[in-house]
Design an enzyme around this catalytic site. Structure first.
Site, PDB file in Angstrom:
ATOM      1  N   CYS A 390       0.880  -1.166  -0.010  1.00  0.00           N
ATOM      2  CA  CYS A 390      -0.029  -0.141   0.020  1.00  0.00           C
ATOM      3  C   CYS A 390       0.720   1.424   0.081  1.00  0.00           C
ATOM      4  O   CYS A 390       1.432   1.598  -1.088  1.00  0.00           O
ATOM      5  CB  CYS A 390      -0.991  -0.154   1.370  1.00  0.00           C
ATOM      6  SG  CYS A 390      -2.314   1.129   0.875  1.00  0.00           S
ATOM      7  N   HIS A 516      -3.478  -5.072  -0.090  1.00  0.00           N
ATOM      8  CA  HIS A 516      -3.010  -5.840   1.238  1.00  0.00           C
ATOM      9  C   HIS A 516      -3.088  -7.204   1.237  1.00  0.00           C
ATOM     10  O   HIS A 516      -4.260  -7.759   1.523  1.00  0.00           O
ATOM     11  CB  HIS A 516      -4.011  -5.103   2.455  1.00  0.00           C
ATOM     12  CG  HIS A 516      -3.900  -3.960   2.540  1.00  0.00           C
ATOM     13  ND1 HIS A 516      -3.009  -3.471   3.581  1.00  0.00           N
ATOM     14  CD2 HIS A 516      -4.214  -2.739   2.102  1.00  0.00           C
ATOM     15  CE1 HIS A 516      -3.080  -2.238   3.926  1.00  0.00           C
ATOM     16  NE2 HIS A 516      -3.898  -1.695   2.730  1.00  0.00           N
ATOM     17  N   GLU A 518      -1.592  -9.239   3.049  1.00  0.00           N
ATOM     18  CA  GLU A 518      -1.661  -9.988   4.359  1.00  0.00           C
ATOM     19  C   GLU A 518      -2.982 -10.217   4.935  1.00  0.00           C
ATOM     20  O   GLU A 518      -2.975 -11.269   5.760  1.00  0.00           O
ATOM     21  CB  GLU A 518      -0.866  -9.039   5.213  1.00  0.00           C
ATOM     22  CG  GLU A 518      -1.686  -7.855   5.626  1.00  0.00           C
ATOM     23  CD  GLU A 518      -1.569  -6.620   4.781  1.00  0.00           C
ATOM     24  OE1 GLU A 518      -1.866  -5.500   5.201  1.00  0.00           O
ATOM     25  OE2 GLU A 518      -1.089  -6.717   3.655  1.00  0.00           O
TER      26      GLU A 518
END
Length: 557
Positions: A390, A516, A518
């Site tokens: 990001c 993102h 994750e």
């Protein structure tokens, strides 16, 4: 076998102190029930008055977890998804703020027909309706509801009252309350103390709730005598008192709970038969890889502005654990505060000693931004594996524009409104947005990958879907100029308008992503980009070790 037509409910509450791990308990129980062939949904009820955590400080709340449908939610939903490998949604996280907002909106529309709006029945009825709503969104056997806060907090009382009424409404065989408490160990007396648990249960009894199962956190295993004592004073049989001794990692909790037979106990109380016995082989294998990695340790530097509170990067830390296990290594995170890198006396070489990869974390605001840009420059120039997420990807773009493409002063308009080279700019549809809460580009969006890139090699396919949370984007006015100097657009939106992934020609592994990743890593399905990044960091570690050995040998001769 035919599934039960009635959805069973499990409510998880907590007492004595906060941060006992209700989320991990809920996720672990859900994983055990799913392994038995049951369909499980899970939700979190937070007592704060905020509508959602989207505008809350990471120092107060930790990470904001974004779902596929664009909800900004509590970080516990990350645990749910990682443990169960099931997507959550906006319906999976409710706050008292949203409840009150709905009730007030109803009142303004005249839905209460001029009646006096009160906590009981209006607020409680709204809570009960929401608690039951998730069960209607799929063919679930069990819905687990975690109630945030600690028993005794004034904020949680409406949620607890709603649970009490639901148990009366649904019946005790259809709703079970699991209460998580602490049994502290007093070193000077060399014994476990049960009094805090007794008082916590007493608080529940005062509001009309008798817990069905007690799960007791402790440093040491609970003896039969301790369990009997707790059960006696809490109106429970010994078998309803479950010990949860501190585990080395959170990924051992499902194993500990299964050893304590909590899944069988819950099913017995709910009068629910599971299609098959619990299968925990994958959990045992994963736990073994985490605790005993075959190929040692890989140290990765994570640069961010909230490094003093690692919960702000919870999903990144967990993704490294997943990817480490997939690569048979333990990933050790070395936190690098971005503001430290801005200091003139910063000893960068000491900071990077032993580092095999660098990740620049997401975030907002100008504070520490130049430190992030500086660490990107170091990773690029020293050919260290680099991963930007990001804002980390945006910093990589700024650094490349400044130091490779000659765009002096290049920046993001988030930080410098009138920069000569706005290589990162506000998204067009964001220009008219005034409110902060819930207005970013949120949720899952598709991305088309370019072949012959690190991203494509990691995913092994052209089309991916990833979750986003941002207002600013790569400025396409500079795409041609940056690409001509070696920046690779490795992924973009299907219409080609939004740059999603950048890479660098000639660099061993340099990947920046606007999304993102994750948020989609799972215990048994680590994210492809994290697997690839850790694998490259592992190679870098091994190469540096050989280089150091060869250099030392030459110096010795």
């Amino acid at each position: 076998m035919a599934r039960s037509k009635i959805v069973k409910h499990i409510f998880v509450t907590g007492g004595v102190v906060s941060s006992l791990g209700k989320g991990i308990l809920s996720a672990s129980l859900g994983a055990l029930l799913k392994s038995r062939g049951l369909r499980v949904a899970i939700q979190k009820y937070d007592p704060y008055i905020n509508v959602d955590p989207g505008t809350m400080s990471p120092y107060q709340h930790g990470e904001v977890y974004v779902t596929d449908d664009g909800a900004e939610t509590d970080l516990d939903l990350g645990h749910y998804e990682r443990f169960l490998d099931e997507a959550t949604s906006r319906a999976s996280n409710m706050t008292m703020g949203r409840i009150y907002k709905t009730v007030l909106d109803n009142e303004r529309r005249g839905d209460y027909l001029g009646g006096t709006v009160q906590v009981v029945p209006h607020v409680i009825d709204e809570i009960k309706a929401r608690m039951l709503d998730l069960a209607k969104k799929g063919s679930f056997d069990v819905v687990i509801t975690e109630i945030g806060g600690t028993v005794g907090d004034i904020e949680s009382l409406p949620f607890l009252e709603a649970m009490r009424q639901l148990k009366l409404q649904l019946g005790s065989k259809n709703l079970v309350n699991i209460h998580l408490t602490l049994v502290p160990y007093i070193k000077s007396a060399a014994e476990l103390k049960t009094k805090p648990t007794q008082h916590s249960v007493k608080m529940l009894l005062e509001i009309g709730i008798q817990p069905d199962i007690l799960v007791c956190r402790s440093e040491h295993p609970l003896s039969k005598d301790i369990k009997h004592k707790i059960g006696l004073f809490c109106n429970l049989s010994d078998s309803d008192v479950v010990g949860l001794c501190d585990a080395e990692t959170i990924y051992e909790v499902p194993l500990v709970l299964h050893e304590e037979k909590i899944d069988s106990l819950v099913l017995k109380k709910l009068m629910l038969k599971s299609p098959k016995p619990a299968d925990i082989k994958d959990w045992k294998d994963f736990s073994g890889k985490v605790k005993f990695p075959k190929d040692g340790v890989v140290e990765i530097g994570v640069c961010g502005k909230y490094t003093k509170y690692p919960d702000a990067y919870k999903s990144i830390v967990e993704s490294f654990i997943h990817a480490g296990a997939a690569n048979n290594v333990k990933v050790k995170v070395r936190w690098m505060h971005s503001e430290d890198l801005e200091q003139k006396d910063c000893k960068v070489n000491e900071m990077l000693q032993g580092i095999s990869g660098i990740l620049v974390a997401p975030g907002f605001g100008e504070r520490g931004i130049e430190g992030k840009i500086e660490i990107v420059k170091i990773a690029r120039e020293r050919n260290i594996p680099f991963f930007g997420i990001c804002l980390g990807m945006q910093c990589a773009t700024i650094e490349y524009a400044r130091n490779v493409c000659g765009m002096e002063g290049a920046h993001s308009t988030e930080f410098v409104k009138k920069t000569k080279y706005p290589v990162i700019d506000l998204m067009e549809h964001q220009r008219s947005v005034k409110q902060k809460g819930g207005t970013m580009r949120l949720g899952s969006y598709p991305c088309i990958l370019e072949e012959n890139t690190n991203a494509f090699a990691a995913y092994g396919k052209n089309l991916i879907n990833e979750r986003h949370r941002h207002r600013y984007e790569f400025n396409n006015q500079f795409k041609e100029e940056l690409s001509a100097k070696g920046l690779v657009i490795a992924g973009a939106s299907p219409d080609g308008e939004l740059v999603e992934i950048i890479e660098l020609k000639g660099h061993r592994w340099f990947v920046g992503v606007q999304f993102h990743p994750e948020l989609k890593s799972r215990v048994h399905k680590p994210h492809p980009l994290f697997i690839s990044f850790v694998a490259e960091a592992k190679k870098f570690r091994d190469e540096m070790a050989v280089h150091h050995y060869e250099t030392s040998s030459v110096e010795t001769v």
